[in-house]
Scaffold this motif. Structure first.
Motif, PDB file in Angstrom:
ATOM      1  N   ALA A   1       0.758  -1.162   0.072  1.00 57.58           N
ATOM      2  CA  ALA A   1       0.055   0.018   0.296  1.00 57.58           C
ATOM      3  C   ALA A   1       1.006   1.301   0.001  1.00 57.58           C
ATOM      4  CB  ALA A   1      -0.759   0.043   1.110  1.00 57.58           C
TER       5      ALA A   1
ATOM      6  N   LEU B   1      -6.380  -3.476  -2.631  1.00 59.72           N
ATOM      7  CA  LEU B   1      -6.958  -4.522  -2.342  1.00 59.72           C
ATOM      8  C   LEU B   1      -6.429  -5.929  -3.008  1.00 59.72           C
ATOM      9  CD1 LEU B   1     -10.744  -3.613  -1.924  1.00 59.72           C
ATOM     10  CD2 LEU B   1      -8.770  -3.839  -0.087  1.00 59.72           C
TER      11      LEU B   1
ATOM     12  N   THR C   1     -14.638  12.095  -7.802  1.00 57.82           N
ATOM     13  CA  THR C   1     -15.355  11.143  -7.199  1.00 57.82           C
ATOM     14  C   THR C   1     -14.860   9.692  -7.673  1.00 57.82           C
ATOM     15  OG1 THR C   1     -17.193  12.736  -6.718  1.00 57.82           O
ATOM     16  CG2 THR C   1     -17.528  10.074  -6.580  1.00 57.82           C
TER      17      THR C   1
ATOM     18  N   ASP D   1     -20.746   3.906  -7.393  1.00 55.63           N
ATOM     19  CA  ASP D   1     -19.759   4.948  -6.915  1.00 55.63           C
ATOM     20  C   ASP D   1     -19.811   6.438  -7.064  1.00 55.63           C
ATOM     21  OD1 ASP D   1     -18.214   2.874  -5.650  1.00 55.63           O
ATOM     22  OD2 ASP D   1     -17.097   2.537  -7.808  1.00 55.63           O
TER      23      ASP D   1
ATOM     24  N   ASP E   1     -11.590   8.603  -6.554  1.00 53.43           N
ATOM     25  CA  ASP E   1     -11.394   8.360  -4.948  1.00 53.43           C
ATOM     26  C   ASP E   1     -12.093   7.068  -4.673  1.00 53.43           C
ATOM     27  OD1 ASP E   1     -10.582  11.003  -4.603  1.00 53.43           O
ATOM     28  OD2 ASP E   1     -12.545  11.766  -3.662  1.00 53.43           O
ATOM     29  N   ALA E   2     -13.057   6.644  -5.527  1.00 53.90           N
ATOM     30  CA  ALA E   2     -13.647   5.395  -5.074  1.00 53.90           C
ATOM     31  C   ALA E   2     -12.616   4.257  -5.908  1.00 53.90           C
ATOM     32  CB  ALA E   2     -15.047   5.202  -5.992  1.00 53.90           C
TER      33      ALA E   2
ATOM     34  N   ALA F   1      -9.288   4.517  -5.964  1.00 54.50           N
ATOM     35  CA  ALA F   1      -8.104   4.514  -5.072  1.00 54.50           C
ATOM     36  C   ALA F   1      -8.428   3.769  -3.835  1.00 54.50           C
ATOM     37  CB  ALA F   1      -7.759   6.147  -4.608  1.00 54.50           C
ATOM     38  N   ARG F   2      -9.625   3.524  -3.357  1.00 54.86           N
ATOM     39  CA  ARG F   2      -9.827   2.977  -2.328  1.00 54.86           C
ATOM     40  C   ARG F   2      -9.673   1.280  -2.683  1.00 54.86           C
ATOM     41  NH1 ARG F   2     -13.929   6.891  -1.503  1.00 54.86           N
ATOM     42  NH2 ARG F   2     -15.474   5.566  -2.409  1.00 54.86           N
ATOM     43  N   ARG F   3      -9.789   0.737  -3.963  1.00 57.15           N
ATOM     44  CA  ARG F   3      -9.655  -0.432  -4.175  1.00 57.15           C
ATOM     45  C   ARG F   3      -8.266  -0.766  -4.638  1.00 57.15           C
ATOM     46  NH1 ARG F   3     -14.939   0.943  -6.677  1.00 57.15           N
ATOM     47  NH2 ARG F   3     -16.658   0.048  -5.463  1.00 57.15           N
TER      48      ARG F   3
END
Length: 337
Positions: free
Chosen positions: A46, A188, A177, A71, A180-181, A183-185
């Motif tokens: 990460a 993973l 937006t 999203d 951002d969605a 980048a959160r994945r």
């Protein structure tokens, strides 16, 4: 009592004990079906989010695993749209406030970025560059530490239900937006490879077929060097006011309805009937040929295909389709079987 003892002993000795109760059979051991093991996730650091770690194989990545319609639900009810590429995820929605059609696109991957209007550092060494913003669209690029550049764009269609009303509103909040969605994945290690059929073109490299001797026949492109996308599916040669492009893609190729069905180098093909206008007042024309079916969720009837395009300045508009067909004549014989 003594005289009865022998009889008692005899009776005792001759008594046969009753059979033991039957033992119930042991229940059979049942092996319950096990769920199929999930695809192993890739290890991702990460603190150093490389494109290789986040996406895996760029030639087969499914970018729709990283951006979902939910999203961007605050902007509209998005549905999948034609990606027109292997390494693109696209969706559209009609904006409630003005009935303008908005298209969101993630991909393709490029080798080099464009000059940034503004930049922002994201987690893991990823950089977000906004490289284009005007009344109709916003274009951002995610630059990964190992080199690949991923485009994320949103644009409004002036010809949609709302006409030009509302298209002046910035699309960059929508792009922000979406990023951002995604980048959160990124950390993973999502399993994200598409499935391809036998004979797929997703491993083919476009610049292998867009040869210099072919593009040199187009005025303004002699001696120009080809540029290949990071995943290898697209190739472009740029000159002054003219471009030649070739790509392997998945989605919907041109349909004969409203276009011209032709046979080029022995392949059934479809070409634009007339050149299409571009936002920069140039014109371009496309020729495509379908290959094999390629399933994309919620988009029935999609296939793999190859397409060539020639884009010319306004004063050469009438030559675009003839030059595209001539380019296809040279490229099609090299298509993989």
């Amino acid at each position: 009592m003594r005289k009865f003892l022998p009889l008692l002993l005899i009776l005792t000795a001759c008594t046969v004990p009753p059979d033991p109760p039957p033992v119930p059979p042991s229940p059979e051991i049942q092996v319950l079906p096990q769920p199929a093991p999930t695809e192993a996730r890739r290890p991702v650091d990460a603190t150093h989010l490389t494109a290789a770690a986040v996406f895996g194989d760029l030639e087969s990545v499914d970018l729709c695993q990283f951006l979902k319609p939910r999203d961007i639900a605050d902007f509209g009810a998005a549905v999948p749209d034609d990606p027109a590429a292997f390494d693109v995820c696209a969706m559209t929605f009609i904006r409630d406030v003005d009935r303008v059609l908005v298209r969101v696109r993630v991909g393709p991957f490029q080798r080099d970025g464009r000059p940034a209007l503004r930049s922002q550092a994201l987690a893991g060494g990823v950089r977000k560059d906004v490289v284009g913003e005007d009344d109709e669209q916003c274009l951002a690029e995610l630059v990964f530490p190992d080199g690949p550049v991923l485009q994320v764009a949103a644009g409004a269609d002036r010809n949609s239900f709302g006409g030009s009303r509302g298209v002046t509103a910035s699309k960059c909040p929508l792009v922000d937006t979406a990023i951002d969605a995604m980048a959160r994945r990124f950390p993973l290690g999502l399993p994200s490879a598409r499935t391809f059929g036998p004979g797929s073109w997703h491993r083919a490299h476009a610049c292998d077929l867009l040869r210099p001797d072919l593009v040199a026949r187009i005025p303004g492109l002699a001696g120009k060097q080809p540029e290949q996308s990071a995943a290898g599916h697209a190739c472009v040669v740029r000159g002054d006011g003219v471009e030649a492009r070739f790509r392997f893609a998945a989605g919907y190729p041109l349909l004969p309805t409203g276009n011209l069905a032709v046979t080029i180098a022995g392949r059934e093909s479809v070409t634009d009937d007339l050149p299409r206008p571009s936002r920069d007042r140039t014109s371009w024309c496309q020729v495509s040929t379908a290959h094999i079916p390629h399933e994309i969720p919620d988009l029935p009837g999609t296939s793999e295909y190859a397409a060539v395009e020639v884009q010319v300045a306004a004063d050469r508009r009438d030559t675009a389709c003839a030059e595209s067909r001539a380019l296809a004549e040279g490229v099609w014989p090299g298509l993989p079987g």
